[in-house]
Design a protein around this motif. Sequence first.
Motif, PDB file in Angstrom:
ATOM      1  N   HIS A 116     -36.301  25.390  40.830  1.00 39.56           N
ATOM      2  CA  HIS A 116     -35.842  26.040  42.066  1.00 39.56           C
ATOM      3  C   HIS A 116     -35.397  25.000  43.106  1.00 39.56           C
ATOM      4  O   HIS A 116     -34.449  25.238  43.849  1.00 39.56           O
ATOM      5  CB  HIS A 116     -36.926  26.948  42.642  1.00 39.56           C
ATOM      6  N   TYR A 117     -36.061  23.872  43.134  1.00 33.06           N
ATOM      7  CA  TYR A 117     -35.682  22.802  44.050  1.00 33.06           C
ATOM      8  C   TYR A 117     -34.296  22.263  43.703  1.00 33.06           C
ATOM      9  O   TYR A 117     -33.453  22.073  44.583  1.00 33.06           O
ATOM     10  CB  TYR A 117     -36.740  21.695  44.011  1.00 33.06           C
ATOM     11  N   ILE A 118     -34.033  22.048  42.406  1.00 35.45           N
ATOM     12  CA  ILE A 118     -32.725  21.560  41.958  1.00 35.45           C
ATOM     13  C   ILE A 118     -31.633  22.570  42.296  1.00 35.45           C
ATOM     14  O   ILE A 118     -30.575  22.212  42.822  1.00 35.45           O
ATOM     15  CB  ILE A 118     -32.742  21.255  40.448  1.00 35.45           C
ATOM     16  N   ILE A 119     -31.878  23.832  42.013  1.00 33.02           N
ATOM     17  CA  ILE A 119     -30.894  24.883  42.308  1.00 33.02           C
ATOM     18  C   ILE A 119     -30.633  24.956  43.808  1.00 33.02           C
ATOM     19  O   ILE A 119     -29.495  25.121  44.251  1.00 33.02           O
ATOM     20  CB  ILE A 119     -31.355  26.243  41.748  1.00 33.02           C
ATOM     21  N   GLN A 120     -31.679  24.812  44.605  1.00 35.06           N
ATOM     22  CA  GLN A 120     -31.525  24.838  46.062  1.00 35.06           C
ATOM     23  C   GLN A 120     -30.646  23.675  46.529  1.00 35.06           C
ATOM     24  O   GLN A 120     -29.787  23.853  47.396  1.00 35.06           O
ATOM     25  CB  GLN A 120     -32.905  24.759  46.711  1.00 35.06           C
ATOM     26  N   ILE A 121     -30.826  22.490  45.958  1.00 31.76           N
ATOM     27  CA  ILE A 121     -30.008  21.327  46.325  1.00 31.76           C
ATOM     28  C   ILE A 121     -28.549  21.587  45.970  1.00 31.76           C
ATOM     29  O   ILE A 121     -27.639  21.331  46.768  1.00 31.76           O
ATOM     30  CB  ILE A 121     -30.519  20.049  45.627  1.00 31.76           C
ATOM     31  N   ILE A 122     -28.300  22.108  44.769  1.00 28.08           N
ATOM     32  CA  ILE A 122     -26.931  22.398  44.334  1.00 28.08           C
ATOM     33  C   ILE A 122     -26.306  23.457  45.231  1.00 28.08           C
ATOM     34  O   ILE A 122     -25.155  23.333  45.646  1.00 28.08           O
ATOM     35  CB  ILE A 122     -26.910  22.841  42.856  1.00 28.08           C
ATOM     36  N   SER A 143     -30.033  12.863  44.504  1.00 25.01           N
ATOM     37  CA  SER A 143     -29.814  12.964  45.949  1.00 25.01           C
ATOM     38  C   SER A 143     -31.093  12.773  46.754  1.00 25.01           C
ATOM     39  O   SER A 143     -31.039  12.429  47.923  1.00 25.01           O
ATOM     40  CB  SER A 143     -29.174  14.309  46.303  1.00 25.01           C
ATOM     41  N   LYS A 144     -32.211  13.006  46.138  1.00 22.41           N
ATOM     42  CA  LYS A 144     -33.508  12.816  46.793  1.00 22.41           C
ATOM     43  C   LYS A 144     -34.297  11.775  45.993  1.00 22.41           C
ATOM     44  O   LYS A 144     -34.866  12.094  44.951  1.00 22.41           O
ATOM     45  CB  LYS A 144     -34.300  14.125  46.827  1.00 22.41           C
ATOM     46  N   PRO A 145     -34.316  10.522  46.451  1.00 15.62           N
ATOM     47  CA  PRO A 145     -34.965   9.451  45.678  1.00 15.62           C
ATOM     48  C   PRO A 145     -36.421   9.756  45.311  1.00 15.62           C
ATOM     49  O   PRO A 145     -36.853   9.465  44.199  1.00 15.62           O
ATOM     50  CB  PRO A 145     -34.877   8.232  46.594  1.00 15.62           C
ATOM     51  N   GLU A 146     -37.168  10.360  46.220  1.00 12.83           N
ATOM     52  CA  GLU A 146     -38.575  10.665  45.921  1.00 12.83           C
ATOM     53  C   GLU A 146     -38.687  11.730  44.830  1.00 12.83           C
ATOM     54  O   GLU A 146     -39.605  11.702  44.009  1.00 12.83           O
ATOM     55  CB  GLU A 146     -39.337  11.089  47.182  1.00 12.83           C
TER      56      GLU A 146
END
Length: 89
Positions: free
Chosen positions: A45-51, A78-81
Amino acid sequence: MRPDEILVMIQKLERIFCKECTQINLESQLLLQSIADKRAETKFHYIIQIIRRKDNVDKVIDGDELITYGEFFEAIKSKPEFYKTILPR
């Protein structure tokens, strides 16, 4: 890749990690697989939110839309952490 394929891929990684880390009885293994699935869904969900944010705030990603490797990798990087923690240790 379709979003559901990405979710399955992340779930498999999390489950493999759970199996490699411990030798446990069946009840505990089911619990660890459940935890691994929840972690995979959270990452998905985090990846989809970024896209979605990158392309357009109102964009809806449904199950039939394809996500390219470039979009997927760019979202992770896009998010190093997040990039450092995407794979289980």
